[in-house]
Design a protein around this motif. Sequence first.
Motif: not given
Length: 324
Positions: A39-48
Motif C-alpha cells: 500500500g505504499f510508494a516505491a523506495g519506502g520501508p515496506v517496499d524495501i
Amino acid sequence: MLRILRNGVFGLAVLLGLFSATPPASAAYPERPVHWLIGFAAGGPVDIVARIMAQWLSDRLGQQVIVENRTGSGGNIAAAAAINSAPDGYTLLFVAPNNAISTSLYKKLPFDFLRDTVPVASIMQLTNMLVVSNAFPPKTVQEFIDYCKANPGKISFASSGNGTSVHMSAELFKVMTKCDMVHVPYRGSAIAFPDIISNKVQLIFDNLPSAMEQVKGGNVRALGVTSPQRWPSVPDVPAIAETVPGFESVGFYGISAPKGTPPEVIEILNKAVGEALKDPKLVARLTEVGGIPKPMTSAEFGKLVADETEKWRKVVEFAGVSVD
C-alpha cells in the motif's frame, strides 16, 4: 479369461498409477506469477522489505512474485484490491500495522480486515525511529519536547499516510507529551523525505528500514526509537521511553490473502516464508534494514494481527483521532 483378468488388473494399476502421480491442483502452486500488493510508494520501508522477500520467494517457488505498489488511503486501497481479488493465491497483500490501525481509525471502510482476509505468514518485527531535519534545533527527545511546547502549532510531522504506524506513533507521542504538532500525510515515507531534509516538514516517526538509510546518508538526525527498549541494530539511539515512560510503538510485517484462499496454498506460502527466514543471507539483509525475523504459523500470525488490531483501537481512542 485369465488373460482378460490380468489385462484388467494391469489397466487398473496403470490408471491408479496415473492418478497417484498427478498432484492436486494446489500442489502445483504457483503455476503463474504471483502479485503481491503493497500500500505504499516505491523506495519506502515496506517496499524495501517486500522486494527483498519477493526475490527470495521467486527463486524458491519457481514463479515470479511481482511487487505492485497500490498507494493511498493509508494502505487501504491495496487492501481493498487484494480482498476483492480471486481467492486463489495469486494475489497477496503485504500486511503491516496500518491494517490493524485502519480498522478503528477509518469510519467507512468497505471491508472488515479480520473477516475478509486470511493470515498467511509473519515476516519480521520492527520499530519506528523519530528522525528530524538537520536544520531542526533539538538534539535530544527532551529538547524536542521543550522546543515543541515553546512553539505550539509551529512544528509539522510527516507520515506515510493516515492510519499508518508512522502516523499513529506521532499521535501517541503528541498525547503523551502534550506537544501540539501539525500532521502532513504523504503517499509513503520515501516521498516525504525531501521535505524533511529541506526542513519544510520537521520530522517523521518512520519505519526503521528507510529511516536508517536516511540517517546513514547524513540526510536527517535520529533522536529515538519507538520500541520500549533500545533496538538491537541501533543501540546508540535511545528509546523514546527513556524520556517518555510507557511510550511504545513496535510494528510487524507479514502476508495475508483474500478470504477463501485454499489452505493448501497458504501452507505452501507459509512454509516458503519460514524457509526464507532461516536463510542466513536473507536474515542478514533484513537485519541490515533493522528488522528482527519473526517466523510464525498462519494461525499465530492471525492472532498477532487480531491482538494488534485491539491494541491500536485503544491507542486511536486514547489519541482521539479518526478519518472519515
